[in-house]
Scaffold this active site. Structure first.
Site, PDB file in Angstrom:
ATOM      1  N   ASP A 157       0.819  -1.230   0.000  1.00  0.00           N
ATOM      2  CA  ASP A 157       0.000   0.000   0.000  1.00  0.00           C
ATOM      3  C   ASP A 157       0.845   1.270   0.000  1.00  0.00           C
ATOM      4  OD1 ASP A 157      -2.191  -1.700   0.262  1.00  0.00           O
ATOM      5  OD2 ASP A 157      -2.339  -1.436   2.422  1.00  0.00           O
ATOM      6  N   GLN A 166      -1.794  -2.264  13.373  1.00  0.00           N
ATOM      7  CA  GLN A 166      -3.149  -2.077  13.932  1.00  0.00           C
ATOM      8  C   GLN A 166      -3.328  -2.768  15.288  1.00  0.00           C
ATOM      9  OE1 GLN A 166      -6.505  -2.502  11.161  1.00  0.00           O
ATOM     10  NE2 GLN A 166      -5.041  -2.468   9.474  1.00  0.00           N
ATOM     11  N   VAL A 175      -2.424  -7.146  11.787  1.00  0.00           N
ATOM     12  CA  VAL A 175      -1.340  -7.457  12.728  1.00  0.00           C
ATOM     13  C   VAL A 175      -0.319  -6.316  12.696  1.00  0.00           C
ATOM     14  CG1 VAL A 175      -1.588  -9.958  12.525  1.00  0.00           C
ATOM     15  CG2 VAL A 175       0.054  -8.780  11.076  1.00  0.00           C
ATOM     16  N   ALA A 208       0.067 -11.741  15.571  1.00  0.00           N
ATOM     17  CA  ALA A 208       0.166 -12.757  14.518  1.00  0.00           C
ATOM     18  C   ALA A 208      -0.069 -14.171  15.064  1.00  0.00           C
ATOM     19  CB  ALA A 208       1.545 -12.673  13.862  1.00  0.00           C
ATOM     20  N   LYS A 217     -12.861  -4.426  -2.562  1.00  0.00           N
ATOM     21  CA  LYS A 217     -14.044  -4.403  -1.676  1.00  0.00           C
ATOM     22  C   LYS A 217     -15.296  -4.108  -2.519  1.00  0.00           C
ATOM     23  CE  LYS A 217     -11.437  -3.239   2.506  1.00  0.00           C
ATOM     24  NZ  LYS A 217     -10.088  -2.840   2.068  1.00  0.00           N
ATOM     25  N   ASP A 275     -21.268  -2.947  -5.296  1.00  0.00           N
ATOM     26  CA  ASP A 275     -22.190  -2.099  -6.059  1.00  0.00           C
ATOM     27  C   ASP A 275     -23.261  -2.991  -6.693  1.00  0.00           C
ATOM     28  OD1 ASP A 275     -23.273   0.097  -7.436  1.00  0.00           O
ATOM     29  OD2 ASP A 275     -21.305   0.923  -7.886  1.00  0.00           O
ATOM     30  N   THR A 310     -22.267  -2.873 -12.642  1.00  0.00           N
ATOM     31  CA  THR A 310     -21.056  -2.131 -12.276  1.00  0.00           C
ATOM     32  C   THR A 310     -20.023  -3.099 -11.704  1.00  0.00           C
ATOM     33  OG1 THR A 310     -22.436  -0.245 -11.760  1.00  0.00           O
ATOM     34  CG2 THR A 310     -20.208  -0.189 -10.907  1.00  0.00           C
TER      35      THR A 310
HETATM   36  O1  O7M Z   1      -0.814  -3.948   7.895  1.00  0.00           O
HETATM   37  P1  O7M Z   1      -1.476  -2.623   7.633  1.00  0.00           P
HETATM   38  O2  O7M Z   1      -2.311  -2.163   8.775  1.00  0.00           O
HETATM   39  O3  O7M Z   1      -0.530  -1.591   7.135  1.00  0.00           O
HETATM   40  O4  O7M Z   1      -2.442  -2.835   6.367  1.00  0.00           O
HETATM   41  C1  O7M Z   1      -3.525  -3.705   6.400  1.00  0.00           C
HETATM   42  C2  O7M Z   1      -4.071  -3.965   5.030  1.00  0.00           C
HETATM   43  O5  O7M Z   1      -5.201  -4.798   5.156  1.00  0.00           O
HETATM   44  C3  O7M Z   1      -4.522  -2.738   4.259  1.00  0.00           C
HETATM   45  O6  O7M Z   1      -4.271  -2.982   2.892  1.00  0.00           O
HETATM   46  C4  O7M Z   1      -6.010  -2.680   4.516  1.00  0.00           C
HETATM   47  O7  O7M Z   1      -6.723  -2.138   3.418  1.00  0.00           O
HETATM   48  C5  O7M Z   1      -6.360  -4.162   4.645  1.00  0.00           C
HETATM   49  N1  O7M Z   1      -7.496  -4.456   5.539  1.00  0.00           N
HETATM   50  C6  O7M Z   1      -7.511  -4.024   6.842  1.00  0.00           C
HETATM   51  O8  O7M Z   1      -6.556  -3.391   7.325  1.00  0.00           O
HETATM   52  N2  O7M Z   1      -8.591  -4.317   7.620  1.00  0.00           N
HETATM   53  C7  O7M Z   1      -9.663  -5.008   7.172  1.00  0.00           C
HETATM   54  O9  O7M Z   1     -10.594  -5.255   7.924  1.00  0.00           O
HETATM   55  C8  O7M Z   1      -9.660  -5.447   5.858  1.00  0.00           C
HETATM   56  C9  O7M Z   1      -8.560  -5.208   5.076  1.00  0.00           C
HETATM   57  C10 O7M Z   1      -8.548  -5.851   3.811  1.00  0.00           C
HETATM   58  O10 O7M Z   1      -7.598  -6.397   3.305  1.00  0.00           O
HETATM   59  O11 O7M Z   1      -9.713  -5.892   3.245  1.00  0.00           O
HETATM   60  C11 O7M Z   1      -9.933  -6.684   2.206  1.00  0.00           C
END
Ligand code: O7M
Length: 244
Positions: free
Chosen positions: A18, A205, A202, A209, A80, A83, A87
């Protein structure tokens, strides 16, 4: 596909790539660099909208997918999807054509005229669908733990219905936050062992693990605690070893 990659790499870690950078060239370069550095310690890579919005699907994200596939890593688009049918179908088709092996969708929209088109397309192209069942953030409780009152029987939390939908719709996996080990254990009871449990949350947040794996998660989705570390490869190895 992910099961095979996980056996081969002996890893349960899905990298959440990300990264953010206003310079698309630098963003692409750094994303590829991290992916290559950690590739031996992960079993798949998940891309989010950070990269899709910044790089575009064509001549951008698809380059990362190509490299991931050269490294034998399955690729998941965290769309995610949520819709109406036509779409959703367009979104799903676009990600499939870009080269993704699976997508994440939200069951909130239901089957008919909602996710039916996503599953139809996934099944016809041999792609995976992973459903959101319980998110990792503190506020997730507001909705996912909400109790429904069925015509017959006792009130039940919404997430239990989502877990059952995952089985009924033959989803390949479900997402349950690593921050909620007790929910992971409950979802495992509901979905059995055919549906894989992916747990984000993990590290950064606060999720643990080892507790998530002990509760029944198959895979941990890890982002910042790997890519934002001074040594992403060492961090990925640490998580790989914790989740053995
Ligand atoms: O490890 P992080 O916190 O930097 O990132 C967590 C990743 O998991 C990030 O790409 C979020 O979009 C995704 N994620 C969550 O953090 N929480 C959720 O409940 C769901 C997701 C996810 O992957 O959703 C599909």
């Amino acid at each position: 596909m992910i099961r095979k990659a996980s056996h081969a790499s002996k890893s349960r870690i899905v990298l959440a790539l990300d990264l953010e950078n206003p310079d698309p060239k630098a963003l692409l370069q750094r994303s590829v660099q991290i992916l290559k550095e950690v590739s031996t310690y992960i079993c798949a890579v998940k891309l989010n909208r950070q990269l899709v919005l910044s790089l575009g699907l064509r001549e951008g994200v698809d380059r990362i997918l190509k490299i991931a596939h050269e490294l034998s890593l399955p690729t998941i688009m965290d769309a995610k999807i949520n819709d109406v049918g036509h779409t959703n179908e367009f979104i799903m088709r676009s990600y499939i054509e870009a080269g993704f092996d699976g997508v994440i969708a939200s069951p909130v929209v239901g089957w008919e005229g909602g996710l039916d088109s996503v599953f139809r397309l996934a099944n016809s192209k041999g792609k995976a669908v992973i459903l959101l069942v319980y998110m990792s953030n503190p506020g997730a409780e507001t909705f996912y733990s909400l109790k429904t009152v069925p015509a017959v029987g006792n009130p039940r939390p919404v997430f239990e219905l989502f877990a059952e939908m995952a089985t009924e719709w033959k989803a390949n996996g479900v997402i349950v936050g690593a921050t909620k080990p007790e929910i992971i254990a409950r979802v495992r009871e509901l979905v059995g062992h055919e549906v894989a449990i992916f747990s984000p949350g993990v590290g950064a947040q606060g999720g643990d693990a080892k507790r998530a794996i002990a509760a029944g998660s198959d895979y941990l989705i890890v982002g910042r605690s790997i890519y934002a570390e001074p040594n992403p490869s060492a961090a990925a190895k640490r998580y790989r070893d914790m989740a053995m």
